[in-house]
Scaffold this active site. Structure first.
Site, short mmCIF file in Angstrom:
data_model
loop_
_atom_site.label_atom_id
_atom_site.label_comp_id
_atom_site.label_asym_id
_atom_site.label_seq_id
_atom_site.Cartn_x
_atom_site.Cartn_y
_atom_site.Cartn_z
N ARG A 178 0.83 -1.20 0.00
CA ARG A 178 0.00 0.00 0.00
C ARG A 178 0.87 1.26 0.00
NH1 ARG A 178 -3.62 -1.45 5.17
NH2 ARG A 178 -1.62 -2.38 5.77
N ASP B 163 -2.63 -6.84 15.16
CA ASP B 163 -2.04 -5.51 15.24
C ASP B 163 -2.03 -4.96 16.67
OD1 ASP B 163 -1.05 -4.78 12.80
OD2 ASP B 163 -2.92 -3.97 12.04
#
Length: 366
Positions: free
Chosen positions: A15, A270
């Site tokens: 990304r 995460d």
């Protein structure tokens, strides 16, 4: 303001922090934008695309950090970027500080102002900058889980949707937030039997109202979790506590209750993961096996679909980037309470309570 968009260097992260459309808006507002060469290629955006909308291309990440007043990226800086972050700089990205003491200390030492996408919070409690990536990750969790249930991937050999005469696979979803609902939607679409657990009855009522009848809801507690892990083929960890470490809902001891080849996809990785045996993996080496249970714990799942993810991310981050660039972080955060909740570290001081709780540190109020 001088805005820099570096190339992501985390393993298999394709990304980029901003699309050419985002750069166009910044340049239109008289800001200078510097993009590292090749930063957008993984998402299908090339240097000439950025140049055409007014960006300047620089060759190295060192040049980007050195010239920029604000860094806009996707993932938290990794160790080799720590020395590049400088005092007074704004860094706007996903940080997930509570899962990394090393990152937290590095950003404190840098003297930068760190604004975390994942803690920007609207008045209704929603997380507008986390939502699109949670949507992507929730949907991907079922794609990946279905793949790793295949026997060549060491799974149980179960087709989630089943076929006529064979019962469909069973999916257990922990958490009825954005990740959980998107995962349940995808699993239900494949024809799987889905059980979704949460402690928030409002969320369970919502799920019950909008999902088909083969998605069932139950209150989340240890008894129900222990009951379901014995019979479900795919377990999705989608639990989130804003800015804090995820609670451990499945212990290592509980793996022994699962059938060999059961697959766990822990989207909460995460924030440390909601499974005790979770450890971050990469797209390059996404799984590991403990007690015959396949664990998929990729910490940047949306990075596997970078075009979709980058466009979805820029859609929601750009208004905040423009505010920060137009006003500076202090004025922007004073005027926008949602953005002010994104402040995690300000010029070397932690200002977000959940981070201090994660590492037993003292918060500083701004």
């Amino acid at each position: 303001m001088i805005v820099g968009v570096p190339k992501e260097i985390k393993n298999n992260e394709s990304r980029v922090g901003m699309t050419p459309a985002g750069v166009f808006e910044l340049v239109k507002n008289n800001h200078a934008v510097y993009v590292q060469s090749g930063a957008g290629e993984g998402s299908g955006f090339f240097d000439e695309d950025y140049q055409q909308v007014g960006a300047t291309i620089l060759n190295t990440i060192q040049e980007i950090y050195a010239i920029s007043e604000m860094i806009v990226k996707v993932k938290e800086p990794i160790a080799e970027e720590y020395p590049l972050v400088k005092k007074g700089q704004i860094v706007f990205t996903y940080f997930h500080f509570a899962s990394s003491e090393a990152l937290t200390k590095a950003m404190i030492n840098s003297g930068a102002t760190c604004i975390a996408y994942e803690t920007v919070e609207d008045e209704d409690g929603t997380l507008p900058l986390l939502t699109p990536m949670s949507e992507v990750a929730g949907r991907m969790a079922i794609q990946q889980g279905a793949k790793y249930l295949e026997k060549p991937k060491k799974g149980r050999g179960v087709l989630l949707g089943g076929v006529p005469g064979v019962a469909p696979g069973k999916v257990l979803v922990l958490g009825a937030g954005t990740v959980g609902i998107q995962a349940a939607k995808m699993a239900a679409g494949l024809g799987a039997h889905v059980t979704i657990l949460d402690v928030n009855m409002k969320r369970l009522r919502y799920v019950n109202d909008v999902m088909p009848s083969h998605v069932v809801t139950e209150f989340s507690n240890e008894f129900n979790i222990r009951k379901h892990i014995k019979t479900h083929d795919l377990i999705i960890g989608g639990v989130l506590i804003k800015g804090a470490k995820a609670p451990k809902l499945i212990s290592e001891e509980m793996l022994s209750d699962m059938r060999p080849g059961t697959v766990i996809v822990d989207v909460a990785v995460d924030q440390g993961g909601c499974i005790e045996t979770t450890k971050p993996t990469t797209h390059e080496d996404p799984t590991y096996i403990i007690n015959d249970v396949v664990h998929y714990c990729v910490a940047n799942m949306p990075g596997a679909v970078p075009y979709t993810s980058t466009v979805a991310l820029t859609n929601v981050t750009l208004p905040y980037v423009l505010k920060l660039a137009n006003m500076g972080w202090r004025s922007a955060c004073n005027l926008d309470k949602s953005l002010s909740k994104g402040l995690n570290i300000v010029e070397g001081e932690i200002v977000y309570k959940e981070i201090t709780e994660a590492f037993n540190l003292e918060p500083v109020l701004v």
